[in-house]
Design a protein around this motif. Sequence first.
Motif, short mmCIF file in Angstrom:
data_model
loop_
_atom_site.label_atom_id
_atom_site.label_comp_id
_atom_site.label_asym_id
_atom_site.label_seq_id
_atom_site.Cartn_x
_atom_site.Cartn_y
_atom_site.Cartn_z
N GLY A 233 0.81 -1.22 0.00
CA GLY A 233 0.00 0.00 0.00
C GLY A 233 0.85 1.27 0.00
N MET A 234 1.96 1.25 0.75
CA MET A 234 2.86 2.40 0.75
C MET A 234 3.44 2.64 -0.64
N LYS A 235 3.89 1.56 -1.27
CA LYS A 235 4.46 1.67 -2.62
C LYS A 235 3.44 2.22 -3.59
N GLN A 236 2.21 1.74 -3.48
CA GLN A 236 1.14 2.20 -4.37
C GLN A 236 0.86 3.68 -4.16
N ALA A 237 0.83 4.12 -2.90
CA ALA A 237 0.57 5.53 -2.61
C ALA A 237 1.65 6.42 -3.20
N ILE A 238 2.91 5.97 -3.11
CA ILE A 238 4.02 6.73 -3.68
C ILE A 238 3.91 6.76 -5.20
N ASP A 239 3.66 5.60 -5.81
CA ASP A 239 3.57 5.51 -7.27
C ASP A 239 2.43 6.36 -7.83
N GLU A 240 1.34 6.44 -7.09
CA GLU A 240 0.17 7.20 -7.56
C GLU A 240 0.28 8.68 -7.26
N GLY A 241 1.37 9.09 -6.61
CA GLY A 241 1.58 10.50 -6.34
C GLY A 241 0.76 11.07 -5.21
N LYS A 242 0.18 10.19 -4.40
CA LYS A 242 -0.67 10.68 -3.32
C LYS A 242 0.09 11.48 -2.28
N ILE B 287 15.96 -1.49 3.44
CA ILE B 287 16.82 -1.05 2.35
C ILE B 287 16.24 -1.48 1.02
N ASP B 288 15.87 -2.74 0.91
CA ASP B 288 15.30 -3.23 -0.35
C ASP B 288 13.97 -2.54 -0.65
N PHE B 289 13.12 -2.41 0.37
CA PHE B 289 11.80 -1.82 0.11
C PHE B 289 11.92 -0.39 -0.39
N PHE B 290 12.74 0.43 0.25
CA PHE B 290 12.78 1.83 -0.15
C PHE B 290 13.55 2.04 -1.45
N ARG B 291 14.47 1.16 -1.77
CA ARG B 291 15.06 1.23 -3.11
C ARG B 291 13.99 0.91 -4.16
N TRP B 292 13.12 -0.05 -3.87
CA TRP B 292 12.00 -0.41 -4.74
C TRP B 292 11.02 0.76 -4.86
N ALA B 293 10.75 1.42 -3.75
CA ALA B 293 9.73 2.46 -3.73
C ALA B 293 10.23 3.82 -4.21
N LEU B 294 11.51 4.13 -3.95
CA LEU B 294 12.01 5.47 -4.21
C LEU B 294 13.08 5.55 -5.29
N GLY B 295 13.62 4.41 -5.71
CA GLY B 295 14.63 4.44 -6.76
C GLY B 295 16.04 4.23 -6.23
N GLU B 296 17.01 4.53 -7.07
CA GLU B 296 18.40 4.21 -6.75
C GLU B 296 18.96 5.13 -5.66
N VAL B 297 19.88 4.57 -4.90
CA VAL B 297 20.51 5.29 -3.79
C VAL B 297 21.80 5.94 -4.27
N LYS B 298 22.00 7.18 -3.88
CA LYS B 298 23.19 7.94 -4.26
C LYS B 298 24.32 7.77 -3.26
N LEU C 256 20.13 7.02 3.94
CA LEU C 256 20.25 6.84 2.50
C LEU C 256 19.84 8.13 1.79
N HIS C 257 20.68 8.58 0.87
CA HIS C 257 20.36 9.74 0.03
C HIS C 257 20.07 9.20 -1.37
N PHE C 258 18.84 9.36 -1.83
CA PHE C 258 18.43 8.81 -3.11
C PHE C 258 18.73 9.76 -4.25
N GLU C 259 18.83 9.19 -5.44
CA GLU C 259 19.12 10.00 -6.63
C GLU C 259 18.04 11.06 -6.86
N ASN C 260 16.80 10.79 -6.44
CA ASN C 260 15.72 11.76 -6.64
C ASN C 260 15.66 12.83 -5.56
N GLY C 261 16.62 12.80 -4.63
CA GLY C 261 16.69 13.81 -3.58
C GLY C 261 16.08 13.40 -2.26
N ALA C 262 15.34 12.33 -2.22
CA ALA C 262 14.74 11.88 -0.96
C ALA C 262 15.81 11.38 0.01
#
Length: 334
Positions: free
Chosen positions: A129-138, A179-190, A209-215
Amino acid sequence: MKVAVVGCGGMGRIHAHSYVQMPDVELVGVCDVDNALAEELAAETGARAFTSFEAMLREAEFEAVSLTLPSFLHKPFAIQAAEAGKHVICEKPLALGADDSLAMIAACEKHSVQLYVGHVVRFFPEYVGMKQAIDEGKLGRVGVVHAKRIGSHPGDARPWFKDEQKSGGVIADLMIHDIDFFRWALGEVKSVYALNRVTEELDYALVTLHFENGAIANLEAFWGYQGPFQTAVEIAGSKGILRSDSQKSSSLHIVKAPHPGEERRFAEVPQSPGYHSPYDIELAHFIDCLRHGKAPVVTAHDAYQALEIVLAARESVRTGKAVYLNKPEGGESA
């Protein structure tokens, strides 16, 4: 489909009983160097008990094998299974080193068998559900994540957990879920920055973790907690905040009594009426992928990438510096 399980401890029991409940799946063998564990699980499931993987390969016919062994044993057994033409379902972490992980992947590719890795958090409904909420831009643009995963020390029952060379410690064995979940949900780690405190009684880690998208994700893992196993997540985005806390769920949870000798409190799976175990969902997914040639939700490459982040965290603990996964110009860390 005929399957087998190697390793009859807590996770082996979960895999074995899950297979027994699946339609059109037959558990033909369970294997453990501890004959008592193997015989007990065999009696419960109707499978044949083995104390030697070589004997099981010779005497039992099966297409896939679950490796629910201590982490440091994943590589040799996965390669042996691949060489015998068996598909491999391996509990996380894939291995404890990058070279071992790559060797496992290469062996399975060479012998044309599948390698699936049990990053089971991807199958927990609340995390889906968390992944879906992120993907849908909620939540809008995700800015900061806080997550924790804490429980008793598994090394109190299984001493190998307290040997970092065999378990990888709390980061490799427990935090790797997040670690695996948030890489899946947010993308690659910087980049990765980590702190780790280890004593005979506890293993505590805090990893940023600092992600490539800034998160930014602040992940906490703790072995040695005196209370019940628990997890919590807070994800803050530009449009809102999502929170999940296993201790504050409004649904009815029934926690099964642990089997004698089974790891307690650090790996409990909540059960409730109508609730399907994430392990059942995960293993059924892997079997379905094998039957129909489908790509799994979590790939061996995903498992390798999660391990890379774990290894970066351990390097950060050693050096006291941030570690960049894609090295910036002029250096490896800052």
